[in-house]
Motif scaffolding. Structure first.
Motif, short mmCIF file in Angstrom:
data_model
loop_
_atom_site.label_atom_id
_atom_site.label_comp_id
_atom_site.label_asym_id
_atom_site.label_seq_id
_atom_site.Cartn_x
_atom_site.Cartn_y
_atom_site.Cartn_z
N MET A 1 -75.76 -111.89 49.72
CA MET A 1 -75.49 -110.97 48.61
C MET A 1 -74.66 -109.81 49.14
N SER A 2 -73.58 -109.48 48.45
CA SER A 2 -72.71 -108.41 48.91
C SER A 2 -73.29 -107.05 48.55
N GLU A 3 -72.97 -106.08 49.39
CA GLU A 3 -73.47 -104.72 49.18
C GLU A 3 -72.67 -104.04 48.07
N LYS A 4 -73.35 -103.23 47.29
CA LYS A 4 -72.72 -102.50 46.19
C LYS A 4 -71.65 -101.55 46.74
N LYS A 5 -70.54 -101.42 46.02
CA LYS A 5 -69.44 -100.56 46.44
C LYS A 5 -69.41 -99.30 45.57
N PHE A 6 -69.01 -98.19 46.20
CA PHE A 6 -68.92 -96.91 45.51
C PHE A 6 -67.56 -96.28 45.79
N TYR A 7 -67.11 -95.47 44.83
CA TYR A 7 -65.83 -94.78 44.94
C TYR A 7 -66.03 -93.30 44.63
N VAL A 8 -65.19 -92.46 45.23
CA VAL A 8 -65.15 -91.04 44.91
C VAL A 8 -63.86 -90.84 44.11
N ILE A 9 -64.01 -90.31 42.90
CA ILE A 9 -62.88 -90.20 41.98
C ILE A 9 -62.78 -88.77 41.48
N GLY A 10 -61.56 -88.27 41.34
CA GLY A 10 -61.36 -86.93 40.78
C GLY A 10 -60.04 -86.34 41.19
N GLY A 11 -60.04 -85.01 41.27
CA GLY A 11 -58.84 -84.29 41.61
C GLY A 11 -58.79 -82.97 40.88
N GLU A 12 -57.58 -82.44 40.76
CA GLU A 12 -57.40 -81.17 40.05
C GLU A 12 -57.08 -81.45 38.59
N TYR A 13 -57.84 -80.82 37.70
CA TYR A 13 -57.72 -81.05 36.27
C TYR A 13 -57.01 -79.89 35.59
N ALA A 14 -56.47 -80.16 34.41
CA ALA A 14 -55.75 -79.15 33.63
C ALA A 14 -56.67 -78.37 32.71
N ASP A 15 -57.88 -78.89 32.51
CA ASP A 15 -58.82 -78.24 31.59
C ASP A 15 -60.22 -78.24 32.18
N SER A 16 -61.02 -77.30 31.74
CA SER A 16 -62.36 -77.17 32.30
C SER A 16 -63.34 -78.22 31.77
N ALA A 17 -62.90 -79.05 30.85
CA ALA A 17 -63.72 -80.18 30.39
C ALA A 17 -63.48 -81.40 31.29
N PHE A 18 -62.53 -81.28 32.21
CA PHE A 18 -62.19 -82.33 33.17
C PHE A 18 -61.80 -83.64 32.48
N THR A 19 -60.95 -83.51 31.46
CA THR A 19 -60.48 -84.69 30.73
C THR A 19 -59.03 -85.02 31.02
N ARG A 20 -58.27 -84.07 31.58
CA ARG A 20 -56.84 -84.26 31.77
C ARG A 20 -56.45 -83.77 33.16
N ILE A 21 -55.84 -84.64 33.94
CA ILE A 21 -55.38 -84.27 35.28
C ILE A 21 -54.25 -83.25 35.15
N ALA A 22 -54.23 -82.28 36.06
CA ALA A 22 -53.23 -81.22 36.04
C ALA A 22 -51.81 -81.79 36.17
N THR A 23 -50.87 -81.10 35.56
CA THR A 23 -49.47 -81.50 35.61
C THR A 23 -49.03 -81.61 37.07
N GLY A 24 -48.37 -82.70 37.37
CA GLY A 24 -47.87 -82.92 38.73
C GLY A 24 -48.91 -83.49 39.68
N LYS A 25 -50.13 -83.68 39.21
CA LYS A 25 -51.21 -84.23 40.04
C LYS A 25 -51.55 -85.64 39.56
N THR A 26 -52.25 -86.39 40.39
CA THR A 26 -52.69 -87.72 40.01
C THR A 26 -54.20 -87.83 40.22
N LEU A 27 -54.81 -88.73 39.47
CA LEU A 27 -56.23 -89.00 39.65
C LEU A 27 -56.41 -89.65 41.01
N GLU A 28 -57.27 -89.10 41.82
CA GLU A 28 -57.51 -89.61 43.17
C GLU A 28 -58.70 -90.56 43.17
N LYS A 29 -58.60 -91.61 43.95
CA LYS A 29 -59.69 -92.59 44.06
C LYS A 29 -59.82 -92.97 45.52
#
Length: 130
Positions: A1-29
């Motif tokens: 059985m393979s071990e479960k995989k996890f990712y860290v996702i995020g970056g700099e957002y344009a809004d405090s609701a964290f729904t939109r990545i800041a201009t010129g930035k990309t979602l990091e994974k």
């Protein structure tokens, strides 16, 4: 059985609701990691970005990523054929969201432009930015 995989996702957002990545930035994974490795990486990266309130990272299990790949896409179009964005405007892309979050966000943003026949937003399973 393979071990479960996890990712860290995020970056700099344009809004405090964290729904939109800041201009010129990309979602990091980052990953895949084991659960312990993901938590350690998350602690490290959040420690380095603690002074910026617009930066946020989360740990997600591999199976949770499938549900978080919905985007709300659209904006103001040149005409009611909705093939070309209006001059001076950019295609708006929000997300990624879980399915229900995308639907809720879509309802909110379309209610703000309900009086404009040239605005249109759709929910997409793929990030149109590539």
């Amino acid at each position: 059985m393979s071990e479960k995989k996890f990712y860290v996702i995020g970056g700099e957002y344009a809004d405090s609701a964290f729904t939109r990545i800041a201009t010129g930035k990309t979602l990091e994974k980052y990953g895949p990691y084991t659960a312990d490795e993901a938590r350690a990486f998350w602690r490290d990266i959040t420690g380095r970005t603690v002074d910026n309130a617009m930066v946020r990272y989360v740990v997600k299990a591999d199976e949770d990523l499938e549900d978080s790949q919905y985007y709300v896409v659209g904006g103001e179009y040149a005409d009611s054929d909705f093939h070309e964005i209006a001059a001076g405007k950019k295609l708006e892309v929000y997300g990624p969201f879980a399915r229900q979050q995308a639907l809720d966000f879509w309802r909110g943003i379309t209610s703000q432009t309900i009086d404009s026949c040239l605005h249109r937003y759709d929910i997409s399973r793929n990030d149109p930015r590539g």
